[in-house]
Design a protein around this motif. Sequence first.
Motif, mmCIF file in Angstrom:
data_model
loop_
_atom_site.group_PDB
_atom_site.id
_atom_site.type_symbol
_atom_site.label_atom_id
_atom_site.label_comp_id
_atom_site.label_asym_id
_atom_site.label_seq_id
_atom_site.Cartn_x
_atom_site.Cartn_y
_atom_site.Cartn_z
ATOM 1 N N ASP A 165 -27.166 18.269 69.904
ATOM 2 C CA ASP A 165 -27.603 17.053 69.231
ATOM 3 C C ASP A 165 -26.482 16.321 68.494
ATOM 4 O OD1 ASP A 165 -27.556 18.797 66.849
ATOM 5 O OD2 ASP A 165 -29.529 19.466 67.517
ATOM 6 N N LEU A 166 -25.845 16.951 67.492
ATOM 7 C CA LEU A 166 -24.820 16.281 66.696
ATOM 8 C C LEU A 166 -23.527 17.079 66.802
ATOM 9 C CD1 LEU A 166 -24.116 13.983 64.772
ATOM 10 C CD2 LEU A 166 -24.970 15.376 62.882
ATOM 11 N N ARG A 167 -22.709 16.745 67.807
ATOM 12 C CA ARG A 167 -21.463 17.460 68.031
ATOM 13 C C ARG A 167 -20.418 17.072 66.983
ATOM 14 N NH1 ARG A 167 -21.760 15.740 74.295
ATOM 15 N NH2 ARG A 167 -22.798 14.007 73.223
ATOM 16 N N ASP A 201 -21.829 10.579 68.677
ATOM 17 C CA ASP A 201 -23.116 11.066 68.195
ATOM 18 C C ASP A 201 -23.330 10.600 66.760
ATOM 19 O OD1 ASP A 201 -23.382 12.382 70.576
ATOM 20 O OD2 ASP A 201 -22.961 14.385 69.782
ATOM 21 N N ALA A 202 -24.580 10.396 66.384
ATOM 22 C CA ALA A 202 -24.924 10.015 65.012
ATOM 23 C C ALA A 202 -26.200 10.728 64.610
ATOM 24 C CB ALA A 202 -25.103 8.504 64.897
ATOM 25 N N GLY A 203 -26.312 11.081 63.339
ATOM 26 C CA GLY A 203 -27.504 11.754 62.847
ATOM 27 C C GLY A 203 -27.772 11.424 61.396
ATOM 28 N N LEU A 220 -28.610 11.991 54.030
ATOM 29 C CA LEU A 220 -27.226 11.878 54.491
ATOM 30 C C LEU A 220 -27.189 11.372 55.914
ATOM 31 C CD1 LEU A 220 -26.492 14.469 56.557
ATOM 32 C CD2 LEU A 220 -26.636 15.715 54.419
ATOM 33 N N MET A 221 -26.014 10.843 56.280
ATOM 34 C CA MET A 221 -25.781 10.376 57.643
ATOM 35 C C MET A 221 -24.409 10.842 58.080
ATOM 36 S SD MET A 221 -26.327 6.570 59.220
ATOM 37 C CE MET A 221 -26.347 6.323 61.002
ATOM 38 N N ARG A 222 -24.308 11.310 59.316
ATOM 39 C CA ARG A 222 -23.053 11.831 59.837
ATOM 40 C C ARG A 222 -22.811 11.298 61.260
ATOM 41 N NH1 ARG A 222 -22.603 12.810 55.292
ATOM 42 N NH2 ARG A 222 -22.132 14.797 54.250
#
Length: 263
Positions: A165-167, A201-203, A220-222
């Motif tokens: 999902d979020l590499r 990727d974004a999450g 949070l956002m990464r």
Amino acid sequence: DLAYRDPWVRNSPVAAGLEFHQRKQDSRYVRQSYGIDVRGEAAEDMIVGASYLRLSTTPQEGYGARVLNGSDQSLVGLSFSYDIRDDAVTPRSGSVYSTEYHTGRKNIGGIGGSSGHTTQRIRFDLGFYASPFRTHSVLFEGHWSDVRSGMLDVSDLGRLGGATDLRGYREGEFLGSRLLWGTAEYRLFLAPRSFLGAFLDAGAVTRPALPSIGLSSSDLMRFGYGLALRVDAPVGLLSVSIALGKGDGFGDAKLHVRVQNEF
């Protein structure tokens, strides 16, 4: 995780499946779930289904028992999907949409007795795929999951981060009751299911406060970005990604390895 699916029950266009999942989390708890679902075609490329899910959480002796009460959940759900991709495993063109909704009761046991709380689980998945040239493909995917209950604990939270999902981040690094993630990827195909790729990727994660284990509420956002390689090998589809996350230099890059196989 163990699962079995029969795509043609008694030679009818109805699929039925069974699944079992277990997670032992450090010294906190053991989480088990059992599920059964039935799906059928409502129209061409459109599938609807119904399911039943049973989950139980058992605290580990010691620290787990001090911060967590045992609980069990019984959930019933409905699902819907519309899939016009040219290949479900490695699509180059088309689109897919799916959603699942589960509702039920969460019963929590403790020294003072037990209590019940309504629980809901919702998930949406969306993907678009295009192939501007014969050996090139571009994809855009978005996913959203949400769990709601009058009494959430750490075992209810979803996990985000890692190869699927979020590499650019550790596996399951982020915990939240509401997860939103997606990817944009460009692929150069070397074979029908082998390719080189570059991705972003974004999450986004929303987490409620869990004072019993020292977690405060957070949003949070990464972002993660990097290069990917997939090879159709004898053991299955072997995927390798090198990705950077927030604040990473090249020496901090994460190496994600994944093998997919089915029989």
